[in-house]
Write an enzyme that holds these catalytic residues in place. Structure first.
Site, short mmCIF file in Angstrom:
data_model
loop_
_atom_site.label_atom_id
_atom_site.label_comp_id
_atom_site.label_asym_id
_atom_site.label_seq_id
_atom_site.Cartn_x
_atom_site.Cartn_y
_atom_site.Cartn_z
N CYS A 1 51.36 36.19 41.67
CA CYS A 1 51.74 37.23 40.73
C CYS A 1 53.18 37.60 41.01
CB CYS A 1 50.83 38.44 40.92
SG CYS A 1 51.42 39.90 40.08
N HIS B 1 40.57 34.52 41.14
CA HIS B 1 41.78 34.60 41.95
C HIS B 1 41.38 35.17 43.31
CE1 HIS B 1 45.03 33.70 38.99
NE2 HIS B 1 43.97 33.79 38.19
N ARG C 1 48.75 24.56 34.85
CA ARG C 1 48.98 25.68 33.93
C ARG C 1 48.94 27.03 34.68
NH1 ARG C 1 47.94 30.60 32.05
NH2 ARG C 1 45.73 30.23 32.40
N ASP C 2 47.77 27.47 35.06
CA ASP C 2 47.69 28.81 35.63
C ASP C 2 48.41 28.88 36.97
OD1 ASP C 2 46.95 31.48 35.51
OD2 ASP C 2 45.04 31.17 36.52
N HIS D 1 36.29 31.71 36.77
CA HIS D 1 37.71 31.58 37.12
C HIS D 1 38.06 32.73 38.06
CE1 HIS D 1 42.05 30.76 35.85
NE2 HIS D 1 42.16 32.00 36.29
N ASN E 1 45.03 31.32 42.32
CA ASN E 1 43.66 30.89 42.07
C ASN E 1 43.02 30.44 43.39
OD1 ASN E 1 43.48 30.55 38.89
ND2 ASN E 1 45.49 29.83 39.54
#
Lengths: 313, 313
Positions: free
Chosen positions: A242, A211, A17-18, A209, A251
């Site tokens: 990004c 990055h 997902r991310d 979480h 991540n």
């Protein structure tokens, strides 16, 4: 560095997902399902598989239902679906997700830009979803995004994040997560927030979480774990990034997090060799070099062939 | 995370030596001198300028005397020269270095491969050099390389590193450094070693040197500082790497270390904007992308234009 309780940390794999959502290359549902299969085989049993959001806004996730159809029967998988609202929650439940992750953004500016509403309205939605979750028996977790800083407002006061935590607590989520959405957190900040959160919510499981935007990703993981967080989001190969900041990393890499924690005496259940193979496979599938370090440098102390590169200190 | 004493950490800039030595592109003496000038202007007053080793073995450093000739008069610069033996020490002193950094390798295998001698013989050389240093009034520091692991032996026992520390202590160096030569250290290990060293040598200034090979660089910096190290080696742009491991990153990036420490309330004297500009200039001079994150992502919270990349958590 000491861990206060049991030396076990759970890694939630978020690459499907991310990770993939922020990659320029869009991958097929079949590749996503294969990623989930390989990650599961590497011991990553809890996974953010997809998000149930508007496919117009996030076309990479338009295959949410189709992907869940493929992976929901994988034995041992705890599939998390991300949702922003009641409609997303309902879709996730219908698709067979084991958990739904809801998001509230700690800064008003980012909340309005990203969720299209004020933080308070976001919390009201989560309250409604929490009631529905109890009815259908599918638990929710809550991520507090921008917990360590906002791209528009700059600093996000710790008190604001904790106030949101206190509003969410009575909804009894499975877990509350602090997300460093833009990669601006530092260890002192992370340690302080997690410690304050534990004091306010001693029974609540806390997730973080991070990055790795400014290379503080693993520093923040170490600080979070030391302060008592027991779940860490991570993405195989450090996938993600990004689209508006070329070169920005995504991540923290799952294999880097697991390698560091294992070497600190903390178990994660992750099979590092399998995780590295999957990270390499995913990197090939995306046609880009990995941001993760362990997959490139090797699993010290297993590997012993760096040879001349250490010459003269 | 708390710091026990004054919240100030000194960064030793090592790009001119450890950084450039491990880059594939060899740069001219003039570019090196310009790097030293720019780094000094960014507040990096103490710098590992070059090494006085065999130019046949390390051709990148063959211009050691010429470079020192150019930079020794820069006002405010504390120039460190690296040396492996008495001859190197004498050359460094003659060239006008303010300090000489000597190296002993904690693992026997790497010591024999890299220094061509046993650890004990290396210590004997440092003992001889320390006596010469007292005579000429040029202080030495001692780096214990491979303090966190060896590419040939694997684990390096903490007790072995501490035993070397105890042998070096009577020589009264300015500083003792622990180097993670191959980038395999983790925060728990770093914290433990620094704490043990402080217990054994309460008055000794401790320095740490980390490579970001497996993305643990800043995590190790945070752990070292928390445990009481007061000097950190770093390289502008994260310059460096390993010619035998393509893609491997180099030293922790100076601007990343300074950014993280500043944000943790610890001052370094580094002007971050200047450091970022120099990192970019150096990256251009080397024709390669930077490993540092802050120069790519920007100086949060100053910059506020990440826009859409935060969409949906």
């Amino acid at each position: 560095m000491t861990t206060e309780t049991s030396p076990t940390v759970e890694i939630v794999e978020v690459a499907p997902r991310d990770g993939l959502q922020n990659e320029q290359v869009h991958v097929s549902t079949a590749v996503k399902a294969e990623l989930v299969r390989q990650a599961l085989a590497a011991g990553l049993r809890r996974m953010e598989v997809t998000s149930f959001v508007n496919p117009q806004r996030v076309p990479q996730m338009a295959d949410a239902e189709a992907l869940m159809q493929d992976v929901r029967t994988y034995p041992g998988l705890t599939a998390i679906g991300l949702a922003m609202n009641r409609r997303g929650f309902d879709r996730a439940v219908a698709a067979g997700c084991d958990e739904v992750n809801m998001v509230v953004v700690a800064s008003e500016s980012l909340s309005r830009r990203n969720q299209g509403m004020a933080t308070a309205d976001s919390i009201a939605i989560i309250r409604e979803v929490a009631a529905a979750a109890r009815e259908v028996g599918t638990p929710i977790s809550v991520t507090i995004a921008a917990s360590f800083g906002c791209p528009f407002e700059g600093e996000v006061p710790e008190g604001r994040v904790l106030a949101i935590l206190e509003e969410v607590l009575p909804l009894a989520p499975l877990e509350i997560a602090f997300a460093d959405t833009i990669g601006c957190g530092v260890p002192s900040q992370v340690g302080s927030l997690v410690r304050q959160a534990r004091a306010l919510a001693p029974g609540m499981r806390l997730r973080c979480h991070f990055h790795n935007t400014r290379n503080t990703g693993l520093a923040n993981v170490a600080a979070a774990v030391e302060a008592g967080a027991r779940t860490i989001d991570a993405s195989l190969g450090g996938t993600g990034g990004c689209p508006f900041a070329p070169g920005a990393t995504g991540n923290v890499a799952t294999e880097d997090v697991a390698w560091m924690l294992h070497r600190m005496g903390i178990s994660t259940g992750v099979d590092l060799e399998e995780a590295v193979e999957t990270a390499k496979w995913l990197s090939d599938a995306l046609g880009k070099p990995m941001a993760g370090g362990v997959a490139k440098a090797g699993l010290f102390p297993k590997e012993a062939a760096l040879g001349g590169c250490v010459a003269v200190a």
